[in-house]
Design a protein around this motif. Structure first.
Motif, mmCIF file in Angstrom:
data_model
loop_
_atom_site.group_PDB
_atom_site.id
_atom_site.type_symbol
_atom_site.label_atom_id
_atom_site.label_comp_id
_atom_site.label_asym_id
_atom_site.label_seq_id
_atom_site.Cartn_x
_atom_site.Cartn_y
_atom_site.Cartn_z
ATOM 1 N N GLN A 156 40.030 49.840 35.071
ATOM 2 C CA GLN A 156 41.309 49.814 35.789
ATOM 3 C C GLN A 156 41.672 51.218 36.274
ATOM 4 O OE1 GLN A 156 44.762 49.263 33.363
ATOM 5 N NE2 GLN A 156 46.075 48.820 35.082
ATOM 6 N N ARG A 157 41.559 52.186 35.407
ATOM 7 C CA ARG A 157 41.883 53.569 35.781
ATOM 8 C C ARG A 157 40.965 54.054 36.905
ATOM 9 N NH1 ARG A 157 41.844 58.833 31.804
ATOM 10 N NH2 ARG A 157 42.333 60.321 33.422
ATOM 11 N N PHE A 158 39.691 53.699 36.811
ATOM 12 C CA PHE A 158 38.734 54.096 37.835
ATOM 13 C C PHE A 158 39.128 53.536 39.199
ATOM 14 C CE2 PHE A 158 34.787 53.618 40.241
ATOM 15 C CZ PHE A 158 34.270 54.899 40.153
ATOM 16 N N VAL A 159 39.518 52.266 39.240
ATOM 17 C CA VAL A 159 39.944 51.649 40.501
ATOM 18 C C VAL A 159 41.150 52.395 41.064
ATOM 19 C CG1 VAL A 159 40.961 49.569 41.530
ATOM 20 C CG2 VAL A 159 38.986 49.377 40.002
ATOM 21 N N ARG A 160 42.128 52.670 40.223
ATOM 22 C CA ARG A 160 43.320 53.386 40.687
ATOM 23 C C ARG A 160 42.963 54.794 41.183
ATOM 24 N NH1 ARG A 160 47.868 50.473 39.468
ATOM 25 N NH2 ARG A 160 47.662 48.907 37.824
ATOM 26 N N GLU A 161 42.060 55.468 40.492
ATOM 27 C CA GLU A 161 41.652 56.811 40.904
ATOM 28 C C GLU A 161 40.924 56.804 42.242
ATOM 29 O OE1 GLU A 161 39.206 58.137 37.674
ATOM 30 O OE2 GLU A 161 40.915 58.844 36.489
ATOM 31 N N VAL A 162 39.978 55.891 42.405
ATOM 32 C CA VAL A 162 39.199 55.882 43.639
ATOM 33 C C VAL A 162 40.069 55.494 44.834
ATOM 34 C CG1 VAL A 162 38.243 53.534 43.556
ATOM 35 C CG2 VAL A 162 36.938 55.365 44.623
ATOM 36 N N VAL A 163 40.991 54.558 44.656
ATOM 37 C CA VAL A 163 41.884 54.185 45.761
ATOM 38 C C VAL A 163 42.759 55.380 46.144
ATOM 39 C CG1 VAL A 163 43.826 52.718 46.440
ATOM 40 C CG2 VAL A 163 41.873 51.720 45.251
ATOM 41 N N GLY A 164 43.312 56.057 45.158
ATOM 42 C CA GLY A 164 44.118 57.243 45.434
ATOM 43 C C GLY A 164 43.331 58.331 46.145
ATOM 44 N N ARG A 165 42.119 58.548 45.694
ATOM 45 C CA ARG A 165 41.258 59.582 46.294
ATOM 46 C C ARG A 165 40.936 59.252 47.748
ATOM 47 N NH1 ARG A 165 36.009 61.983 43.418
ATOM 48 N NH2 ARG A 165 37.707 62.923 42.273
ATOM 49 N N HIS A 184 35.500 42.258 35.850
ATOM 50 C CA HIS A 184 36.405 41.113 35.909
ATOM 51 C C HIS A 184 37.400 41.161 34.759
ATOM 52 C CE1 HIS A 184 37.538 36.808 35.309
ATOM 53 N NE2 HIS A 184 37.873 37.023 36.551
ATOM 54 N N SER A 185 38.629 41.524 35.066
ATOM 55 C CA SER A 185 39.716 41.519 34.082
ATOM 56 C C SER A 185 41.039 41.469 34.818
ATOM 57 C CB SER A 185 39.668 42.760 33.184
ATOM 58 O OG SER A 185 40.173 43.893 33.863
ATOM 59 N N GLN A 186 42.049 41.023 34.128
ATOM 60 C CA GLN A 186 43.373 40.969 34.745
ATOM 61 C C GLN A 186 43.872 42.360 35.117
ATOM 62 O OE1 GLN A 186 46.085 39.259 31.926
ATOM 63 N NE2 GLN A 186 45.773 40.863 30.418
ATOM 64 N N TYR A 187 43.406 43.381 34.415
ATOM 65 C CA TYR A 187 43.867 44.746 34.668
ATOM 66 C C TYR A 187 43.281 45.306 35.964
ATOM 67 C CZ TYR A 187 45.047 43.978 29.833
ATOM 68 O OH TYR A 187 45.537 43.431 28.677
ATOM 69 N N VAL A 188 42.020 45.028 36.218
ATOM 70 C CA VAL A 188 41.396 45.469 37.463
ATOM 71 C C VAL A 188 42.001 44.711 38.644
ATOM 72 C CG1 VAL A 188 39.239 45.539 38.770
ATOM 73 C CG2 VAL A 188 39.260 46.235 36.369
ATOM 74 N N VAL A 189 42.200 43.413 38.485
ATOM 75 C CA VAL A 189 42.825 42.623 39.541
ATOM 76 C C VAL A 189 44.231 43.143 39.823
ATOM 77 C CG1 VAL A 189 43.714 40.325 40.133
ATOM 78 C CG2 VAL A 189 41.425 40.573 39.148
ATOM 79 N N ARG A 190 45.001 43.451 38.784
ATOM 80 C CA ARG A 190 46.357 43.979 38.953
ATOM 81 C C ARG A 190 46.320 45.327 39.677
ATOM 82 N NH1 ARG A 190 50.486 42.213 40.265
ATOM 83 N NH2 ARG A 190 50.260 40.628 38.695
ATOM 84 N N ALA A 191 45.360 46.194 39.343
ATOM 85 C CA ALA A 191 45.237 47.486 40.027
ATOM 86 C C ALA A 191 44.975 47.268 41.514
ATOM 87 C CB ALA A 191 44.123 48.318 39.400
ATOM 88 N N CYS A 192 44.113 46.322 41.844
ATOM 89 C CA CYS A 192 43.845 46.014 43.258
ATOM 90 C C CYS A 192 45.095 45.500 43.949
ATOM 91 C CB CYS A 192 42.719 44.997 43.372
ATOM 92 S SG CYS A 192 41.105 45.623 42.918
ATOM 93 N N GLN A 193 45.795 44.588 43.301
ATOM 94 C CA GLN A 193 47.004 44.031 43.896
ATOM 95 C C GLN A 193 48.092 45.092 44.060
ATOM 96 O OE1 GLN A 193 47.641 40.821 41.136
ATOM 97 N NE2 GLN A 193 46.496 39.369 42.396
ATOM 98 N N ILE A 207 45.084 37.259 46.844
ATOM 99 C CA ILE A 207 44.552 38.032 47.976
ATOM 100 C C ILE A 207 43.084 38.342 47.782
ATOM 101 C CG2 ILE A 207 46.763 39.063 48.566
ATOM 102 C CD1 ILE A 207 45.729 41.636 47.224
ATOM 103 N N GLY A 208 42.556 38.052 46.622
ATOM 104 C CA GLY A 208 41.158 38.357 46.322
ATOM 105 C C GLY A 208 40.267 37.137 46.444
ATOM 106 N N GLU A 209 39.034 37.369 46.150
ATOM 107 C CA GLU A 209 38.042 36.309 46.162
ATOM 108 C C GLU A 209 37.429 36.267 44.777
ATOM 109 O OE1 GLU A 209 33.486 35.685 47.740
ATOM 110 O OE2 GLU A 209 34.725 37.209 48.666
ATOM 111 N N VAL A 210 37.289 35.088 44.228
ATOM 112 C CA VAL A 210 36.655 34.934 42.919
ATOM 113 C C VAL A 210 35.444 34.044 43.106
ATOM 114 C CG1 VAL A 210 36.924 34.114 40.562
ATOM 115 C CG2 VAL A 210 38.857 35.170 41.729
ATOM 116 N N ARG A 211 34.266 34.570 42.732
ATOM 117 C CA ARG A 211 33.036 33.792 42.821
ATOM 118 C C ARG A 211 32.607 33.421 41.426
ATOM 119 N NH1 ARG A 211 29.025 37.727 45.529
ATOM 120 N NH2 ARG A 211 30.054 39.042 44.049
#
Length: 121
Positions: A49-58, A77-86, A116-120
């Motif tokens: 989750q932190r990584f996603v937030r960092e890369v988006v900010g960067r 795949h976790s609710q935390y990563v999905v929440r960071a994306c949202q 807003i995402g896609e789940v496969r």
């Protein structure tokens, strides 16, 4: 890893001394956008989750203004990563290892289709 004294290296599930890095690249060029080394024994979701937030900010600070899409394997795949994306209005496609089965499809898919995402799976 060369040698036995590399800081942060540890034995993971492969029983090899090393790291368990997270890497973000740009899809069209392969350019490395962000990299984080983790201990070899780290769980795949550790720091995701932190990584996603960092890369988006960067990427945003570097001037990206268009739509961003995260593509990730099932380890993210976790609710935390999905929440960071949202939270950051990032589209996402995350592989999911769960097999819902016909007895649960009618309960789950309406909610997934409205995100807003896609789940496969």
């Amino acid at each position: 890893v060369h040698g036995k004294h590399k800081q942060g290296a540890s034995y993971g599930y492969t029983k090899v001394l090393g790291f368990h890095p997270i890497l973000a690249t740009r899809a069209d060029t392969g350019e490395v956008l962000h990299l984080r080394f983790r201990r070899g024994s780290s769980n795949t979701q550790r720091g995701a989750q932190r990584f996603v937030r960092e890369v988006v900010g960067r990427v945003r600070r570097a001037g990206a203004s268009g739509e961003l899409t995260l593509r990730a394997d099932s380890g993210f795949h976790s609710q935390y990563v999905v929440r960071a994306c949202q939270d950051h209005h990032v589209r996402y496609s995350i592989e999911c290892d769960y097999l819902f089965g016909p007895h649960l499809d009618h309960l789950i898919w309406p909610h997934l289709a409205s995100s807003i995402g896609e789940v496969r799976h």
